[in-house]
Write a protein that holds these residues in place. Structure first.
Motif, mmCIF file in Angstrom:
data_model
loop_
_atom_site.group_PDB
_atom_site.id
_atom_site.type_symbol
_atom_site.label_atom_id
_atom_site.label_comp_id
_atom_site.label_asym_id
_atom_site.label_seq_id
_atom_site.Cartn_x
_atom_site.Cartn_y
_atom_site.Cartn_z
ATOM 1 N N VAL B 90 32.019 66.362 74.573
ATOM 2 C CA VAL B 90 31.041 67.457 74.672
ATOM 3 C C VAL B 90 29.991 67.304 73.574
ATOM 4 C CG1 VAL B 90 30.699 69.943 74.405
ATOM 5 C CG2 VAL B 90 32.615 69.102 75.751
ATOM 6 N N LEU B 91 30.458 67.035 72.354
ATOM 7 C CA LEU B 91 29.521 66.924 71.236
ATOM 8 C C LEU B 91 28.678 65.661 71.334
ATOM 9 C CD1 LEU B 91 31.583 68.236 68.217
ATOM 10 C CD2 LEU B 91 29.812 69.372 69.533
ATOM 11 N N MET B 92 29.264 64.610 71.859
ATOM 12 C CA MET B 92 28.562 63.338 71.960
ATOM 13 C C MET B 92 27.360 63.460 72.892
ATOM 14 S SD MET B 92 30.352 59.896 73.232
ATOM 15 C CE MET B 92 29.545 58.316 73.184
ATOM 16 N N ILE B 93 27.461 64.357 73.885
ATOM 17 C CA ILE B 93 26.341 64.569 74.797
ATOM 18 C C ILE B 93 25.445 65.705 74.294
ATOM 19 C CG2 ILE B 93 25.709 65.262 77.139
ATOM 20 C CD1 ILE B 93 28.473 63.951 77.955
ATOM 21 N N GLY B 94 26.076 66.801 73.864
ATOM 22 C CA GLY B 94 25.309 67.987 73.478
ATOM 23 C C GLY B 94 24.511 67.819 72.196
ATOM 24 N N ALA B 95 25.137 67.268 71.169
ATOM 25 C CA ALA B 95 24.472 67.201 69.864
ATOM 26 C C ALA B 95 23.190 66.353 69.905
ATOM 27 C CB ALA B 95 25.444 66.695 68.800
ATOM 28 N N PRO B 96 23.205 65.143 70.506
ATOM 29 C CA PRO B 96 21.955 64.369 70.545
ATOM 30 C C PRO B 96 20.850 65.081 71.320
ATOM 31 C CG PRO B 96 23.813 62.956 71.052
ATOM 32 C CD PRO B 96 24.336 64.358 71.029
ATOM 33 N N LEU B 97 21.205 65.758 72.434
ATOM 34 C CA LEU B 97 20.179 66.443 73.219
ATOM 35 C C LEU B 97 19.526 67.572 72.419
ATOM 36 C CD1 LEU B 97 21.434 66.703 76.885
ATOM 37 C CD2 LEU B 97 19.356 65.623 75.997
ATOM 38 N N LEU B 98 20.372 68.401 71.810
ATOM 39 C CA LEU B 98 19.832 69.510 71.018
ATOM 40 C C LEU B 98 19.014 68.998 69.828
ATOM 41 C CD1 LEU B 98 22.753 72.029 71.102
ATOM 42 C CD2 LEU B 98 20.358 72.608 71.464
ATOM 43 N N ALA B 99 19.500 67.923 69.220
ATOM 44 C CA ALA B 99 18.778 67.361 68.075
ATOM 45 C C ALA B 99 17.437 66.791 68.531
ATOM 46 C CB ALA B 99 19.622 66.294 67.399
ATOM 47 N N PHE B 158 25.106 71.457 66.306
ATOM 48 C CA PHE B 158 23.866 71.500 65.533
ATOM 49 C C PHE B 158 23.994 70.630 64.293
ATOM 50 C CE2 PHE B 158 24.796 75.520 67.612
ATOM 51 C CZ PHE B 158 23.744 75.567 68.511
ATOM 52 N N THR B 159 23.286 69.517 64.283
ATOM 53 C CA THR B 159 23.394 68.609 63.138
ATOM 54 C C THR B 159 22.027 68.397 62.519
ATOM 55 O OG1 THR B 159 22.984 66.677 64.484
ATOM 56 C CG2 THR B 159 25.273 67.342 64.236
ATOM 57 N N VAL B 160 21.979 68.455 61.203
ATOM 58 C CA VAL B 160 20.734 68.158 60.505
ATOM 59 C C VAL B 160 20.467 66.664 60.586
ATOM 60 C CG1 VAL B 160 19.481 68.424 58.356
ATOM 61 C CG2 VAL B 160 21.262 70.042 58.929
ATOM 62 N N PHE B 161 21.535 65.884 60.395
ATOM 63 C CA PHE B 161 21.396 64.426 60.388
ATOM 64 C C PHE B 161 20.750 63.923 61.684
ATOM 65 C CE2 PHE B 161 23.219 60.290 61.561
ATOM 66 C CZ PHE B 161 22.760 59.522 60.506
ATOM 67 N N GLY B 162 21.208 64.448 62.828
ATOM 68 C CA GLY B 162 20.672 64.015 64.121
ATOM 69 C C GLY B 162 19.190 64.323 64.242
#
Lengths: 292, 285
Positions: B90-99, B158-162
């Protein structure tokens, strides 16, 4: 004006989802914890938080665990320069001085990439004091009473340091390698023709050229080391006799073993201050040795 | 003649040094890999062979029973696996999109207040996770997501790094490309979805892989926010398993192997992206 307003709206639509998440999961918690550090709040005690000023910090300085964890947190800084140096030497070698560079690069990087709780437990068994492979080896080379490693408060930290050094080399190597590949070959060739020895070439040419990378790696390495928690906590829980309690474990125990949330917040913000302090020192010291 | 001879000698000498270096580095890398090699070999050993010395790097009498037990006994290693896979995917798909969405706003839409928000992000990046554990624990309790997978998924999105990494890439896309699209009547949304997302596949893949490994290895959040064993992820389940295994070292190594192998597979499949991702995030960042 209308266009600017529209532009602003679209801008916030794009950063909005992320900004909301950041606010809920980082900004508000950070402010909340900043407030908590001035209170004596204990979770689920039924008592509301009471403002006590800097009392938590006075208590912390007198806490036995504070001195222990400051000492241990300073100790875990040691692996950083060691693994940076080794990573640098390996990167220089893998940059056109060996065959099979890509394979070797993968071999060196894999231990870093897979390091985590599972590997921490592998180290624990490798360091098993009575029959473990490391002590079996030490006995076979004539050390009749090898250290007890994780089993003794005197030596547990050494085992942690070995584990951390081994874990960091691959990352440092990969970052140095990327930096070396961006250098122009002219500077390196010139030195080689002038008859410089390999040692001179390393010290006088290559190392200064990659000094910005070294600064980056020391700063991020120290921050990572100070924040490090999982691999140590999973196998030692800070023991034996608190001998491996670093600052992050200190903060964790106060919060989730004793539920002293106010006190734990003060401890974790102190950790932030230590990180900030060490980073600023390095930033200020860079003029002496970093060449851009 | 002499010059040619000299060059030949020098070439031979160079090849010799290079071969020597290769052997030296191969040995050094084996030393670093040895814990992992020992882990795999021990996972196939019988209890009695675990600590024989000299070390058996290849078990004389290999058995599969440890691996079978790890996967089938009641402790539910398979369940830990499913939990970890669910959260990581879930995070592998969601985090990059949101970032990526935020990165577009930060890099391509000039508006008032943008730089202030970005500065805030920079500050947030400096705060260690440990500061946030206490307030998050309390907040999650209030939000009723303590002891659910949401406690790991929601903040992980939600990642700052991304945002930093993808913003960096977006800034390198020439402005002419988006201007041409603007003239054709496309808005920011169409440009983002039809132009920028396809262009940034490599950087999205790189970040997705890095994020996958972070989530897969994330022990602290699971330790603090999960209570029920049936919710445990691999690192937490692993610790649980290890403490219960006591001195069954061969079983422990089979469990460790089960935890490391997916990462090794990801590593060898995505090696190019991973190594590029890790190096570029440092050098350009």
């Amino acid at each position: 004006m209308n266009w600017m307003k529209r532009q602003r709206l679209i801008g916030y639509v794009f950063i909005g989802p992320n900004l909301i998440g950041m606010t809920v999961f980082m900004l508000i918690p950070a402010l909340f914890s900043f407030y908590l550090m001035f209170t004596d709040w204990v979770f689920a005690s039924g008592q509301p938080p009471r403002f006590i000023g800097l009392d938590n910090f006075r208590m912390m300085v007198r806490d036995d665990l504070f001195a222990v964890s400051v000492k241990n947190t300073l100790l875990v800084l040691i692996p950083v320069p060691i693994s940076i140096m080794l990573g640098f030497l390996i990167a220089v070698m893998l940059n056109n001085r060996t065959y099979f560079q890509k394979t070797l690069r993968a071999f060196f990087f894999a231990p870093y990439f897979t390091s985590g709780i599972a590997i921490a437990f592998v180290w624990m068994v490798l360091f098993q004091p009575t029959n473990g492979p490391i002590n079996a080896f030490l006995r076979s080379v004539g050390i009749s009473e090898p250290p007890l490693w994780f089993a003794s408060p005197d030596t547990a930290m050494y085992a942690v340091l070995v584990m951390m050094t081994a874990g960091g080399i691959g990352y440092n190597m990969i970052i140095y390698l990327a930096a070396l590949q961006e250098l122009s070959s002219e500077q390196l060739e010139a030195a080689r023709i002038d008859g410089a020895t390999f040692g001179q070439l390393l010290r006088q040419i290559i190392f200064p050229l990659v000094s910005p990378t070294t600064l980056f790696l020391t700063i991020t390495g120290f921050i990572g080391s100070i924040k490090g928690f999982g691999m140590i906590y999973a196998i030692t829980q800070g023991g034996p006799a608190n001998s491996t309690t670093v600052f992050s474990i200190f903060a964790y125990k106060k919060a989730f073993s004793f539920y002293e949330m106010g006190y734990a917040s003060a401890v974790s913000w102190t950790m932030f201050l230590i990180i900030l302090f060490i980073t600023l020192i390095q930033w200020a010291g860079q003029k002496k040795w970093v060449h851009y | 003649m002499d010059a040619i001879k000299d060059r030949k000698i020098r070439k031979v000498r160079e090849q010799l040094t290079k071969s020597f270096n290769t052997i030296l580095m191969a040995l050094a890398s084996l030393l670093l890999l040895s814990p992992m090699i020992w882990m795999i070999s021990t996972s196939f050993k019988k209890a009695i062979d675990v600590f024989t010395y000299p070390i058996q790097w290849i078990p004389t009498d290999p058995v599969w029973t440890n691996h079978i037990k790890v996967w089938t006994t009641g402790d539910g290693f398979a369940m830990f696996y499913l939990n970890s896979l669910k959260i990581s995917l879930v995070l592998m798909i969601g985090a990059p999109l949101l970032a990526a969405f935020a990165a577009y706003g930060f890099s391509r839409i000039p508006f008032k207040g943008r730089d202030a928000v970005f500065l805030l992000y920079l500050c947030l990046m400096m705060i260690p996770q440990q500061v946030l554990f206490v307030p998050k624990f309390i907040m999650f309790d209030w939000m009723n997501i303590y002891n659910t997978h949401w406690a790991l998924i929601l903040p992980g999105l939600f990642t700052v790094f991304g945002v930093f990494m993808i913003r960096q890439f977006f800034m390198s896309i020439p402005h002419e490309i988006s201007e041409a699209a603007f003239i054709d009547g496309a808005g920011h949304f169409r440009i983002f979805f039809q132009l920028f997302l396809p262009l940034s596949k490599p950087v999205l893949a790189t970040f997705a892989i890095i994020d996958f490994t972070w989530t897969w290895n994330d022990y602290e959040n699971a330790l603090i926010f999960l209570l029920d064993k049936r919710l445990f992820t691999v690192p937490l389940g692993m610790q649980n398993f290890m403490l219960e295994a006591g001195v069954d070292y061969n079983m422990m190594m089979a469990a460790a192997t089960a935890g490391v192998v997916p990462l090794l597979i990801v590593f060898f499949l995505g090696q190019k992206y991973i190594i590029q991702g890790f190096s570029s995030s440092a050098v350009k960042g």
